[in-house]
Design a protein around this motif. Sequence first.
Motif, PDB file in Angstrom:
ATOM      1  N   CYS A 145       0.912  -1.283  -0.062  1.00 32.63           N
ATOM      2  CA  CYS A 145       0.088  -0.070  -0.119  1.00 32.63           C
ATOM      3  C   CYS A 145       0.852   1.182   0.161  1.00 32.63           C
ATOM      4  CB  CYS A 145      -1.015   0.008   1.080  1.00 32.63           C
ATOM      5  SG  CYS A 145      -2.259  -1.284   1.292  1.00 32.63           S
ATOM      6  N   PRO A 146       0.411   2.460  -0.750  1.00 35.12           N
ATOM      7  CA  PRO A 146       1.140   3.531  -0.565  1.00 35.12           C
ATOM      8  C   PRO A 146       1.080   4.221   0.572  1.00 35.12           C
ATOM      9  CG  PRO A 146      -0.660   3.722  -2.083  1.00 35.12           C
ATOM     10  CD  PRO A 146      -0.591   2.481  -1.773  1.00 35.12           C
ATOM     11  N   TRP A 147      -0.116   4.120   1.321  1.00 34.60           N
ATOM     12  CA  TRP A 147      -0.207   4.887   2.721  1.00 34.60           C
ATOM     13  C   TRP A 147      -0.425   3.749   3.566  1.00 34.60           C
ATOM     14  CZ3 TRP A 147      -2.481   6.533  -2.197  1.00 34.60           C
ATOM     15  CH2 TRP A 147      -2.219   7.965  -2.388  1.00 34.60           C
ATOM     16  N   SER A 148       0.362   3.943   4.804  1.00 35.37           N
ATOM     17  CA  SER A 148       0.108   3.158   6.052  1.00 35.37           C
ATOM     18  C   SER A 148      -1.066   3.620   6.733  1.00 35.37           C
ATOM     19  CB  SER A 148       1.358   3.142   6.682  1.00 35.37           C
ATOM     20  OG  SER A 148       1.677   4.455   7.273  1.00 35.37           O
ATOM     21  N   SER A 149      -1.408   4.751   6.626  1.00 40.72           N
ATOM     22  CA  SER A 149      -2.568   5.298   7.508  1.00 40.72           C
ATOM     23  C   SER A 149      -3.065   6.698   7.110  1.00 40.72           C
ATOM     24  CB  SER A 149      -2.333   5.532   9.025  1.00 40.72           C
ATOM     25  OG  SER A 149      -1.306   6.354   9.169  1.00 40.72           O
ATOM     26  N   ASN A 465       9.278  11.304  -3.444  1.00 38.83           N
ATOM     27  CA  ASN A 465       8.439  10.382  -3.107  1.00 38.83           C
ATOM     28  C   ASN A 465       7.238  11.246  -2.447  1.00 38.83           C
ATOM     29  OD1 ASN A 465       6.705   8.438  -1.467  1.00 38.83           O
ATOM     30  ND2 ASN A 465       8.399   7.288  -1.242  1.00 38.83           N
ATOM     31  N   ILE A 466       6.069  11.227  -3.303  1.00 40.82           N
ATOM     32  CA  ILE A 466       4.921  12.070  -3.028  1.00 40.82           C
ATOM     33  C   ILE A 466       4.016  11.467  -1.692  1.00 40.82           C
ATOM     34  CG2 ILE A 466       4.513  13.001  -5.165  1.00 40.82           C
ATOM     35  CD1 ILE A 466       2.268  11.156  -5.549  1.00 40.82           C
ATOM     36  N   ILE A 467       4.359  10.427  -1.151  1.00 50.38           N
ATOM     37  CA  ILE A 467       3.778   9.754  -0.092  1.00 50.38           C
ATOM     38  C   ILE A 467       4.629  10.586   1.230  1.00 50.38           C
ATOM     39  CG2 ILE A 467       3.012   7.817   1.414  1.00 50.38           C
ATOM     40  CD1 ILE A 467       1.691   8.195  -1.370  1.00 50.38           C
ATOM     41  N   SER A 468       5.918  10.065   1.306  1.00 51.78           N
ATOM     42  CA  SER A 468       6.738  10.609   2.294  1.00 51.78           C
ATOM     43  C   SER A 468       7.228  12.130   2.233  1.00 51.78           C
ATOM     44  CB  SER A 468       7.797   9.723   2.444  1.00 51.78           C
ATOM     45  OG  SER A 468       8.909  10.010   1.481  1.00 51.78           O
ATOM     46  N   GLY A 469       7.214  12.470   0.938  1.00 55.64           N
ATOM     47  CA  GLY A 469       7.517  14.150   1.049  1.00 55.64           C
ATOM     48  C   GLY A 469       9.027  14.101   0.710  1.00 55.64           C
ATOM     49  N   ALA A 470       9.710  12.766   0.750  1.00 49.83           N
ATOM     50  CA  ALA A 470      11.288  12.726   0.607  1.00 49.83           C
ATOM     51  C   ALA A 470      11.636  13.318  -0.752  1.00 49.83           C
ATOM     52  CB  ALA A 470      11.854  11.692   1.004  1.00 49.83           C
ATOM     53  N   VAL A 471      12.846  14.089  -0.989  1.00 49.27           N
ATOM     54  CA  VAL A 471      13.078  14.341  -2.423  1.00 49.27           C
ATOM     55  C   VAL A 471      14.690  14.074  -2.432  1.00 49.27           C
ATOM     56  CG1 VAL A 471      13.455  16.649  -3.812  1.00 49.27           C
ATOM     57  CG2 VAL A 471      11.267  16.136  -2.359  1.00 49.27           C
ATOM     58  N   HIS A 472      14.995  13.623  -3.646  1.00 49.21           N
ATOM     59  CA  HIS A 472      16.377  13.219  -3.639  1.00 49.21           C
ATOM     60  C   HIS A 472      16.860  14.072  -4.935  1.00 49.21           C
ATOM     61  CE1 HIS A 472      20.168  10.948  -4.442  1.00 49.21           C
ATOM     62  NE2 HIS A 472      20.023  11.074  -5.656  1.00 49.21           N
ATOM     63  N   THR A 473      17.936  14.831  -4.965  1.00 50.77           N
ATOM     64  CA  THR A 473      18.483  15.557  -6.297  1.00 50.77           C
ATOM     65  C   THR A 473      19.699  15.155  -6.554  1.00 50.77           C
ATOM     66  OG1 THR A 473      17.095  17.298  -5.604  1.00 50.77           O
ATOM     67  CG2 THR A 473      18.808  17.949  -7.093  1.00 50.77           C
ATOM     68  N   PHE A 513      14.570   2.655  -6.147  1.00 45.02           N
ATOM     69  CA  PHE A 513      13.185   3.022  -5.821  1.00 45.02           C
ATOM     70  C   PHE A 513      12.733   2.033  -4.798  1.00 45.02           C
ATOM     71  CE2 PHE A 513      13.054   4.788 -10.126  1.00 45.02           C
ATOM     72  CZ  PHE A 513      12.339   5.987  -9.863  1.00 45.02           C
ATOM     73  N   ALA A 514      12.256   2.490  -3.590  1.00 42.91           N
ATOM     74  CA  ALA A 514      11.419   1.833  -2.590  1.00 42.91           C
ATOM     75  C   ALA A 514       9.901   1.899  -3.002  1.00 42.91           C
ATOM     76  CB  ALA A 514      11.513   2.323  -0.968  1.00 42.91           C
ATOM     77  N   PRO A 515       9.052   1.071  -2.421  1.00 44.79           N
ATOM     78  CA  PRO A 515       7.664   1.156  -2.566  1.00 44.79           C
ATOM     79  C   PRO A 515       7.058   2.508  -2.429  1.00 44.79           C
ATOM     80  CG  PRO A 515       8.038  -0.927  -1.553  1.00 44.79           C
ATOM     81  CD  PRO A 515       9.314  -0.138  -1.665  1.00 44.79           C
ATOM     82  N   GLY A 516       6.119   3.009  -3.389  1.00 44.63           N
ATOM     83  CA  GLY A 516       5.634   4.252  -3.090  1.00 44.63           C
ATOM     84  C   GLY A 516       5.271   5.054  -4.403  1.00 44.63           C
ATOM     85  N   ILE A 517       4.794   6.133  -4.262  1.00 51.28           N
ATOM     86  CA  ILE A 517       4.402   7.096  -5.551  1.00 51.28           C
ATOM     87  C   ILE A 517       5.343   8.097  -5.783  1.00 51.28           C
ATOM     88  CG2 ILE A 517       2.634   8.231  -6.755  1.00 51.28           C
ATOM     89  CD1 ILE A 517       0.500   6.625  -5.165  1.00 51.28           C
ATOM     90  N   TYR A 518       5.987   8.150  -7.035  1.00 50.96           N
ATOM     91  CA  TYR A 518       7.110   9.405  -7.212  1.00 50.96           C
ATOM     92  C   TYR A 518       6.691  10.282  -8.423  1.00 50.96           C
ATOM     93  CZ  TYR A 518      10.143   6.095  -4.250  1.00 50.96           C
ATOM     94  OH  TYR A 518      10.497   5.329  -3.438  1.00 50.96           O
TER      95      TYR A 518
END
Length: 544
Positions: A145-149, A465-473, A513-518
């Motif tokens: 799942c892309p969201w845990s809660s 990662n639009i779920i966690s908000g983490a950004v890699h540049t 890539f880890a599970p998520g939406i990017y």
Amino acid sequence: MTSGEQPTLLEEMTMNKLTPMILAIIMLASTSLVALDWSELENNSLTEADGRSGPDAEVGDILSPRATTTDSITGEQLHTLKAGDDVHFEAYIENVGDSAITEMGITVTVYLSEGGARGNIALDAAGNELSWTNGDVVCDDSFVCPWSSLGAGALLDSGKYTMSYQGSPVTWTPMTGDYVVVVTTDAVGDADPGNDYSENQVSVVDWTDIIVDLAWDSGKEIEGGSGDKAFTLTVETGGSSSWSARGIQLELAVEGTLLTAVDNDGTDIMGTNVIGDNSSATSGFGTYGSTVTWMHQDDANNTTSGERHVIGFENSSTWNGVVSPDTSGSSGDYSISVQMVSYVIYGQLPECSETVAGNSSSGETEPMTYIHYCEVEMTQDDDAATSEDMIEGKVQTFHDIGVTSLIINQGYTMDGNLVESGPDNPGLTEGPLNPAWSNIQASVRHLGSDIMVTYDWEVSFEIENIISGAVHTEVADMCHDGLGDPYDHHELGESWVAASAFETGEACIMFNFAPGIYDVTATVSMVGGAVGTEDMSARNDDSS
């Protein structure tokens, strides 16, 4: 008892008995109110409220497709869908409860509309039901799942959830008709099932389109510098079903700092021109020849024909011209624009009706109406956005580089962070992706007007990662593990020095890539360079 009369003995006795009874009732009511425990009422109210507490998924609105409505004045349908155009489903979903949603699925179903009510589930062209259930939207397994809660008061996917199934957005390619689109949530422990769904009535209609496109023959977005600049105008028909266009007329405007502008025949086209006057075999768009222009409803031999230019469904026709910039000054701009003026359609249309006198069985004369086949001129199609176009140029050298493609390559064998082999699954432009080491690759190109002016460059990759908000540049200017041959960095352009510059280049990075939406974006920028050679167009600098 009348006015002025004294009460009788019986009446007086009855009134005397009623008085103590009324007083007794009042005293009993007063005693009951005094004895009532108001805290008990409050507790009962709280108990009922507690029964409705917990997680509560609410489908507030369906954002896509929008509901079809009818203009109350004109009767025109608004927000219809075009038959054959892909549709994605988007919804506004919120947890309006007072505790988090820990497990939730979402279902989208398209029903046939029967008088505005839900009928049977609609089918696609292959006979499959148009219903999709994603049971893995919210759960405690990050690999599924892309969201845990979804916390209390939180919006799913920032208020614009796109329905997905097996990792890809759900796509509906609708056929003409009326439908009911329903979005339903299924959250564990949902406190109020009554707000778990929303529905939109939508209508799908046939459509026609005249598509015009202007392009510099050089392939550049904006031309520049001295010398003749050739361009091509392409006219094409599109739509939801087969049809043909006749007698297409366009308005072409050539303006700016130019010495000359001519078409293929050498005819001056400076200023405003009407193209496609259809006066001869070479003055229109499409195939020129004799065709039926009118036919009787009931008599296929009763026809009229004429010479016409015709473009069949999804066919195209081209027209060419050349402009010469005036370089006597140090700067100046010019442009070529086109817009559709009119076209003609042929068919059994309401405009072809004819009413004539006729005889009935009773001998009386009654009018008869025929709907013949005829030509009707149209001044607007169903997609105004494709009915006009423009290209531009500059007298001075135009400096420009851009990103021409962005792909993701997967299927690598890794030794730690080092690539041993791959990619086995290259050239991906959309999901779903495997959660694994991947190569993100951008192609860049020299788009300036003078290929001999070279530019140094680099590409910045941003992966969010639009779920966690983490950004890699990460920044790159070469590519060794991507699709195609390994590429070492060179400037963009051409040079008299062998192998020092090339028109195109490649840049890539490896990302796990880890599970998520990017969201993945690549942005090219010039590095260094002389004053006055800065990138003059930002429109093509990035790709997502």
